[in-house]
Design a protein around this motif. Structure first.
Motif: not given
Lengths: 339, 339
Positions: A145, A162, A174
């Protein structure tokens, strides 16, 4: 096309230069293919992935990276759908939406980022929605990611979301790859946050009390006031930001401009006081150290002597027969001894 | 005395068996001497320290371990003094008070745990107050404090406090070695918690609004209500405990019984649901893994190739010229290559 000697692409793969060129030109198809290389588990793709990233990294760093989590049932997808449309139509900017969902089964796509849940947004040319890479552990998902964020930025996306489910450790991951963290909740009976982990409150920059429409509007406003007072009692974030609570509706669009203004204000403030740059640096260094620690731990656990003794030593520590320090000393000595 | 072959004590040191016997008998002098061995930096004392700990560890685990931190000026020392006296005289139990203060200069004692600040308590036979070990880094202090907790428990202390200043990373370390975490604050103008780090709220089991006496009593009660409402909105701790807010006075003693009852209730609840045992196991395992990771990092950083390349690689990552993943791969490859 000719492949440079350093990279022998497998069948179906292009040369690194092709991906780099396409991504930097904002070519959506090449961006998707580059992300697929990044997400690949195959050793043959690893070198290619590194080359692509090395080739685009100079063009990254400019986007607003926003992490989004939500209490189950709070309407996260419709919120992202509505906020995304606001950014595209009112602010005239583009948006990439990524997801971190380590529970996503390998054979099926993640339910996050499912285009049918962000129906209107998925129709927008200026939006790019990518489901979570499918992995069975968070570390693998988080790494890809992070790299996908870089690719999206290099492709010219000004805003990158995200999103994450509110379970597991995804939120911490995150949070560590974004600039701003948004929590979606709905008004209840004072129990609104009972479903989520405590640490999430601490990392939140803005709480959005969703579904503030129709019969629910009054209750949402009451919850907003309650939570705003509560948050105000607690210390500001290290960068001097006091978290906001905003009531909003994905249906009517109310509150969404206010929320996006807050993201922009936060960005502005952090750019002014140098904190954005500093935090980004801390994030990439911390990520590097985490990866190094993971690699060292792998080496450690694979060492035959360590592997042989570790289970018993852990049991001894757990059952109070050995101190943690003594156990660590013992195992490290085994690791250091010549194999 | 004859020293066993495994341990050659240095001059002034006894054999391990002497310390073990003395600590288990609750001999205060031997306890103090054993702690001094634990706190020592000398390599010659390391084996002795391990032997002592191995010899007493079976007699540990029973105490209530309470971490205490405070907003500057909240009166933490007088609070501990007063609560300590309550425990000794009203509950008829003993109490050890330890400190974690990594800023404590090596040549001087820590200002924490200074007997003149806990004047009445330091006169009590049933109390044992030990200043923070002087180290220049938190890891060294934390390790010795954990081991000192074990020694105090083996010596028969039913209650162990670990206090910390509200700065640096001491609170996280103290939280990870205690069962219950107490935050001392005073009523202000809604800005009571502005001086402390956000993460501390999340780890707090009870907030004590101190100095609830005289002219300040009404304000303290108002603050108590405000913070209690605020805390109630947030999720309970993983073990199902909703943090309390209690107004108290070290002067009048008001609120102290209530605070100690909360510590006991919390203990009771966590023993009933098995969470205490589980958390203690998690704590010692996590501590072992942290020590192993530290040891591996030392090995890594000392590797000549790594040492040579690390500064430049860190700069490249920080300045966005290299991805974190690429950097980690590069450095780990250097480490794994034969020296």
């Amino acid at each position: 096309m000719t492949a440079p000697a350093a990279v022998r692409p497998r069948r179906g793969r292009l040369a690194a230069a092709e991906y780099i060129k396409g991504v930097l030109a904002g070519d959506r198809v090449m961006l998707a293919r580059a992300i697929t290389v990044i997400e690949s588990e195959l050793a043959a793709d690893a070198a290619l992935a590194r080359e692509i990233l090395d080739g685009v990294i100079h063009a990254t760093g400019h986007a607003r990276r926003v992490g989004i989590t939500g209490v189950p049932g709070a309407g996260k997808s419709t919120f992202i759908d509505a906020l995304g449309l606001h950014i595209i139509h009112q602010r005239k900017e583009n948006l990439a939406v990524l997801s971190v969902d380590p529970s996503s089964p390998i054979s099926h796509g993640s339910i996050l980022g499912d285009k049918t849940r962000m129906e209107r947004l998925s129709q927008e040319e200026a939006a790019y929605i990518r489901p979570s890479p499918a992995r069975n552990h968070l570390g693998g998902v988080a790494r890809r990611t992070r790299e996908t964020i870089l690719l999206c930025e290099a492709a010219g996306f000004r805003n990158v979301f995200v999103e994450t489910v509110g379970v597991g450790q995804s939120e911490t991951a995150v949070r560590s790859m974004t600039d701003f963290f948004l929590l979606i909740m709905i008004a209840g009976a004072g129990d609104e946050l009972q479903g989520i982990k405590r640490g999430i409150i601490e990392m939140t920059d803005l709480m959005a009390v969703n579904k503030a429409d129709g019969d629910n509007k009054l209750r949402a406003e009451r919850a907003r006031v309650e939570y705003a007072s509560a948050l105000h009692l607690f210390p500001p974030t290290p960068e001097g930001w006091t978290p906001l609570v905003v009531a909003c509706s994905s249906l009517t669009g109310e509150g969404l401009p206010e929320i996006w203004d807050a993201v922009l204000d936060h960005r502005q403030a952090l750019e002014s006081n140098g904190y954005l740059a500093r935090r980004r640096q801390q994030q990439v260094l911390a990520w590097m150290r985490e990866l190094i620690a993971d690699g060292l731990e792998d080496l450690f656990r694979q060492h035959p002597e360590v592997r042989g003794h570790l289970p018993r030593v852990e049991r001894d520590v757990q059952d109070g027969r050995m101190t943690s320090f003594g156990a660590a000393q013992t195992l490290l000595a085994l690791f250091r001894a010549k194999e």
